[in-house]
Design an enzyme around this catalytic site. Structure first.
Site, PDB file in Angstrom:
ATOM      1  N   ASP A 307       0.848  -1.192   0.000  1.00 49.94           N
ATOM      2  CA  ASP A 307       0.000   0.000   0.000  1.00 49.94           C
ATOM      3  C   ASP A 307       0.881   1.238   0.000  1.00 49.94           C
ATOM      4  O   ASP A 307       1.866   1.298   0.742  1.00 49.94           O
ATOM      5  CB  ASP A 307      -0.899   0.016   1.241  1.00 49.94           C
ATOM      6  CG  ASP A 307      -2.197  -0.737   1.005  1.00 49.94           C
ATOM      7  OD1 ASP A 307      -2.577  -0.883  -0.165  1.00 49.94           O
ATOM      8  OD2 ASP A 307      -2.804  -1.181   1.984  1.00 49.94           O
ATOM      9  N   PHE A 377     -17.698   7.650   2.365  1.00 49.28           N
ATOM     10  CA  PHE A 377     -16.874   7.099   1.279  1.00 49.28           C
ATOM     11  C   PHE A 377     -17.017   5.577   1.259  1.00 49.28           C
ATOM     12  O   PHE A 377     -17.065   4.936   2.304  1.00 49.28           O
ATOM     13  CB  PHE A 377     -15.409   7.473   1.510  1.00 49.28           C
ATOM     14  CG  PHE A 377     -14.450   6.851   0.536  1.00 49.28           C
ATOM     15  CD1 PHE A 377     -14.123   7.486  -0.655  1.00 49.28           C
ATOM     16  CD2 PHE A 377     -13.861   5.614   0.803  1.00 49.28           C
ATOM     17  CE1 PHE A 377     -13.242   6.912  -1.552  1.00 49.28           C
ATOM     18  CE2 PHE A 377     -12.981   5.035  -0.088  1.00 49.28           C
ATOM     19  CZ  PHE A 377     -12.667   5.691  -1.273  1.00 49.28           C
ATOM     20  N   ALA A 379     -15.459   2.006  -1.110  1.00 49.22           N
ATOM     21  CA  ALA A 379     -14.470   1.601  -2.114  1.00 49.22           C
ATOM     22  C   ALA A 379     -15.090   1.512  -3.503  1.00 49.22           C
ATOM     23  O   ALA A 379     -14.379   1.589  -4.510  1.00 49.22           O
ATOM     24  CB  ALA A 379     -13.864   0.255  -1.727  1.00 49.22           C
ATOM     25  N   THR A 381     -17.908   3.538  -4.682  1.00 50.49           N
ATOM     26  CA  THR A 381     -18.217   4.864  -5.237  1.00 50.49           C
ATOM     27  C   THR A 381     -16.989   5.750  -5.319  1.00 50.49           C
ATOM     28  O   THR A 381     -16.898   6.627  -6.173  1.00 50.49           O
ATOM     29  CB  THR A 381     -19.276   5.574  -4.378  1.00 50.49           C
ATOM     30  OG1 THR A 381     -18.738   5.820  -3.068  1.00 50.49           O
ATOM     31  CG2 THR A 381     -20.537   4.730  -4.264  1.00 50.49           C
ATOM     32  N   MET A 383     -16.099   8.157  -3.466  1.00 47.90           N
ATOM     33  CA  MET A 383     -16.341   9.567  -3.150  1.00 47.90           C
ATOM     34  C   MET A 383     -17.210   9.645  -1.901  1.00 47.90           C
ATOM     35  O   MET A 383     -17.841   8.671  -1.494  1.00 47.90           O
ATOM     36  CB  MET A 383     -16.994  10.306  -4.320  1.00 47.90           C
ATOM     37  CG  MET A 383     -18.359   9.806  -4.737  1.00 47.90           C
ATOM     38  SD  MET A 383     -19.010  10.724  -6.162  1.00 47.90           S
ATOM     39  CE  MET A 383     -20.611   9.921  -6.347  1.00 47.90           C
ATOM     40  N   LYS A 395     -17.081  15.009  -2.997  1.00 47.92           N
ATOM     41  CA  LYS A 395     -15.644  15.090  -3.281  1.00 47.92           C
ATOM     42  C   LYS A 395     -15.124  13.667  -3.455  1.00 47.92           C
ATOM     43  O   LYS A 395     -15.605  12.733  -2.804  1.00 47.92           O
ATOM     44  CB  LYS A 395     -14.879  15.810  -2.167  1.00 47.92           C
ATOM     45  CG  LYS A 395     -14.709  15.025  -0.877  1.00 47.92           C
ATOM     46  CD  LYS A 395     -13.815  15.763   0.103  1.00 47.92           C
ATOM     47  CE  LYS A 395     -13.464  14.899   1.300  1.00 47.92           C
ATOM     48  NZ  LYS A 395     -14.580  14.520   2.138  1.00 47.92           N
ATOM     49  N   ASP A 522     -10.185  -5.009   2.373  1.00 47.84           N
ATOM     50  CA  ASP A 522      -8.953  -5.732   2.032  1.00 47.84           C
ATOM     51  C   ASP A 522      -9.102  -7.241   2.235  1.00 47.84           C
ATOM     52  O   ASP A 522      -8.245  -8.014   1.790  1.00 47.84           O
ATOM     53  CB  ASP A 522      -7.780  -5.249   2.903  1.00 47.84           C
ATOM     54  CG  ASP A 522      -7.338  -3.837   2.562  1.00 47.84           C
ATOM     55  OD1 ASP A 522      -7.358  -3.501   1.369  1.00 47.84           O
ATOM     56  OD2 ASP A 522      -6.967  -3.090   3.478  1.00 47.84           O
TER      57      ASP A 522
END
Length: 682
Positions: A307, A377, A379, A381, A383, A395, A522
């Site tokens: 990462d 937020f 993973a 979309t 945003m 954002k 993950d």
């Protein structure tokens, strides 16, 4: 910081290991190690022969046979000591965790929020899903996730690190471990496991559980050693009729001594200790491996997925600049950016709020007073944002906002594309802000590449290991940071599905893949990877998916994990080479001593000019036992590790352990022979 290391041969451990080694003389234990079981049988046979000779029931030299018998028992005992020492070190490390204070009672909340009514219940009655309140001075009663609040936590009992850490809701630092202490403030924690299933419980059970399972490489090596043992057993068995035909039959004692000296007892006696010590070294580095298989796989890894944030960069990305789109002033952009980040608990989100305060004095605003709805937020979309009455502010990454704009029939200005490209080329991360179908501008998030990381990647490359940087950044930002850090490849705009696909792609090419992770997203990739190091600060799902847990929650530790794995494999290979090379000198010692009387021509093989047949055989047996003792520290500590190519490492180890395995026995056997002669022991 690693937990305190045990001395290699600490007196208390040695005493316990000696007692355990005697217990391991039981045949029920010995038969698990086929090579040493042959030695154990030889010890029993020669002991019986010595007793029979001493009592007059059998003709022969009872003193010589008894001495051989004693040293054969020592050979088995020394191998047991090696394994017991390795196990003792692991158990001592686990016992230190047993001393961690645990709380007797917990404040169980009736509702999952701060200020709710609570009940004082015994901590061992908490169940998965229960919510508890812990305040300054309290010991956290269970493993869990912080759902509200933030606090300073002392995790030194687990990690060995004296500096407190921050645990807070949201972000990557929401996981807490039972047995750690709150130093300040408060946390609302949702328990993620039932009693007896905590991280500490599982770790202690792993170390103290039933017999360690052998790893695939260990099984393969054991098969090789057994095959060699069978070959030498058959060869030795044929020597008795061969010598009897020549006129002088070789005694059973000499044949047993020859067999024990020829079979690979050195590596056979140390093999289990090497595996246990490998897991112990992992624990010394504050990494908990769920099995020896995971440690071994770490040594075979040839692809590292790293990462970017926290591993390659310092991981504290901060908002540094507001770059408005054409026709938008900077304050309007800052206002929208701050509103979209008011409920964002990530360090990046908080830095955006702070930057807007500093630049334009935008203060005294929160989601509740604005009667707004926060959009978190994900993973998928990529945003986040906020809905305030008829305003919809978002954002996120360039692609995510572009899709959002197009879905709302808007237009993504090419000028913003250029802003994004400029930010990315500088190695910063661009976040695009939009309101409705209008792009307002870009926020630049700056991060710094860790010092010395480029040199470490160069070492890994020299060892044949490919490094791949994983990041959610766009391709330009990823390329800039990858070039600065010196990684071999990168995966930009990474999603959980993309990580999983990349791992499967490398595995389809026959490669072994290692990665780190801390989030629930993950978990699929961690479960697929050959070596998966989950962060202790990560989610429960990540810990369960991985086969290792890093107590320090340091993603860079993956490189150290690979080093420890390779060191274990190198130690096993080096001592195997040394053990097999040993046989040559023992051959030159025992064959002339056993058969020169029948075939005088074999005296030419007595290149060491040993004093007598009896001293030659006894010297070889004594050396065979003592060499295990001298190699125990090496088996526990591991051979010296250097980042070299596979070919260079092979040449180096052949010179040191191959040539050393040839030369050392010649010197050792000769010295023992001289001492036996000087002191008149033969």
């Amino acid at each position: 910081m690693s937990r305190k290391q045990l001395a290699l041969l600490e007196p208390a451990l040695v005493r316990q290991a000696l007692m355990d080694a005697v217990k391991k003389l039981s045949p029920r234990v010995q038969w698990h190690n086929p090579v040493m079981f042959i030695v154990w049988i030889g010890s029993v046979v020669t002991t019986a022969l010595a007793v029979a000779m001493a009592t007059g029931h059998l003709a022969g030299d009872a003193g010589f046979t008894g001495t051989i018998s004693v040293w054969l028992w020592f050979t088995v005992l020394f191998a047991n000591v090696a394994e017991a020492l390795a196990e003792g070190r692991s158990k001592a490390q686990a016992n230190s965790l047993k001393g961690i204070n645990k709380t007797a009672f917990a404040r169980k909340l009736r509702e999952p929020k701060y200020g709710a009514q609570m009940d004082h219940v015994p901590a061992d009655e908490l169940r998965k899903g229960d919510v508890v309140l812990v305040e300054a001075g309290d010991i956290i009663p269970c493993d869990g996730e912080v759902i509200e609040g933030g606090a300073s936590v002392d995790e030194s009992a687990i990690t060995g690190e004296s500096a407190p850490v921050i645990r807070e809701s949201g972000g990557d630092f929401a996981s807490v471990t039972g047995g750690t202490r709150i130093l300040s403030d408060w946390l609302v924690v949702q328990c993620s496991v039932n009693p007896g299933e905590t991280f500490l419980d599982r770790m202690i059970a792993m170390v103290e559980g039933a017999q360690r399972r052998k790893t695939p490489n260990e099984i393969a090596l054991t098969i090789l050693l057994v095959a060699l043992t069978i070959v030498f057993l058959l060869a030795t068995a044929t020597l008795w009729p061969f010598s009897a035909y020549g006129g002088t039959a070789v005694s059973v004692t000499v044949l047993v001594a020859l067999l024990v000296c020829l079979i690979p007892t050195t590596i056979g006696g140390l093999l289990s200790a090497i595996g246990v010590a490998g897991m112990s070294r992992m624990l010394g580095a504050n990494v908990i491996a769920t099995s020896g298989r995971a440690v071994e796989a770490a040594g075979d890894v040839d692809v590292l997925l790293l990462d970017k944030t926290g591993t390659i960069t310092l991981g504290n990305r901060q908002a540094s600049e507001f770059l408005p789109a054409p026709g938008v002033d900077e304050k309007t952009l800052a206002d929208a950016a701050q509103l979209s980040s008011l409920a964002d608990e990530t360090p990046e989100g908080r830095s955006i709020v702070i930057l807007a305060k500093q630049r334009f004095n935008l203060r005294q605003r929160d989601v509740q007073s604005l009667q707004a709805t926060f959009v978190p937020f994900t993973a998928q979309t990529r945003m986040s944002g906020i809905n305030i009455q008829d305003r919809m502010i978002r954002k996120g990454s360039v692609d995510a906002i572009r899709r959002h704009i197009e879905a709302n029939n808007g237009h993504f200005p090419p000028e913003v594309d250029r802003l994004v490209e400029n930010v990315a080329r500088q190695g910063a991360t661009p976040l695009v802000v939009a309101e409705g179908a209008t792009v307002l501008g870009v926020i630049a998030l700056k991060d710094i590449v860790k010092g010395g990381i480029k040199e470490r990647f160069a070492q890994l490359r020299k060892m044949g290991i490919k490094t791949v940087m994983i990041t959610g950044d766009n391709r330009l930002t990823a390329a800039a940071i990858a070039a600065e850090a010196g990684v071999d490849d990168f995966l930009s705009e990474a999603t959980p599905e993309a990580k999983l696909a990349l791992i499967r792609q490398y595995q389809a090419e026959g490669r072994l893949v290692a990665m780190t992770g801390d989030g629930t997203n993950d978990a699929p990739a961690l479960a697929q990877a050959d070596v998966a190091v989950a962060m202790n600060s990560g989610t429960q799902a990540a810990k369960e998916a991985g086969n290792m847990v890093d107590l320090d929650s340091n993603p860079t530790k993956l490189i150290e994990v690979v080093h420890i794995g390779k060191q274990m494999l190198m130690t096993r290979g080096s001592l195997t080479t040394f053990s097999i090379a040993n046989d040559v000198a023992k051959y030159f010692a025992i064959i002339p001593a056993a058969f020169a009387a029948t075939y005088p021509q074999l005296n030419a093989l007595n290149v060491m000019h040993l004093h007598s047949p009896a001293s030659a055989i006894l010297s070889a047996v004594i050396f065979n036992a003592l060499i295990i003792v001298f190699l125990i520290p090496l088996a526990l500590k591991g051979v010296s590790y250097k980042p070299l190519t596979a070919a260079a490492m092979l040449r180096r180890n052949l010179w040191i352990y191959g040539l050393g395995g040839l030369v050392v026995p010649f010197i050792g056997i000769k010295i023992i022979d001289m001492l036996l002669t000087v002191f008149g022991l033969v």
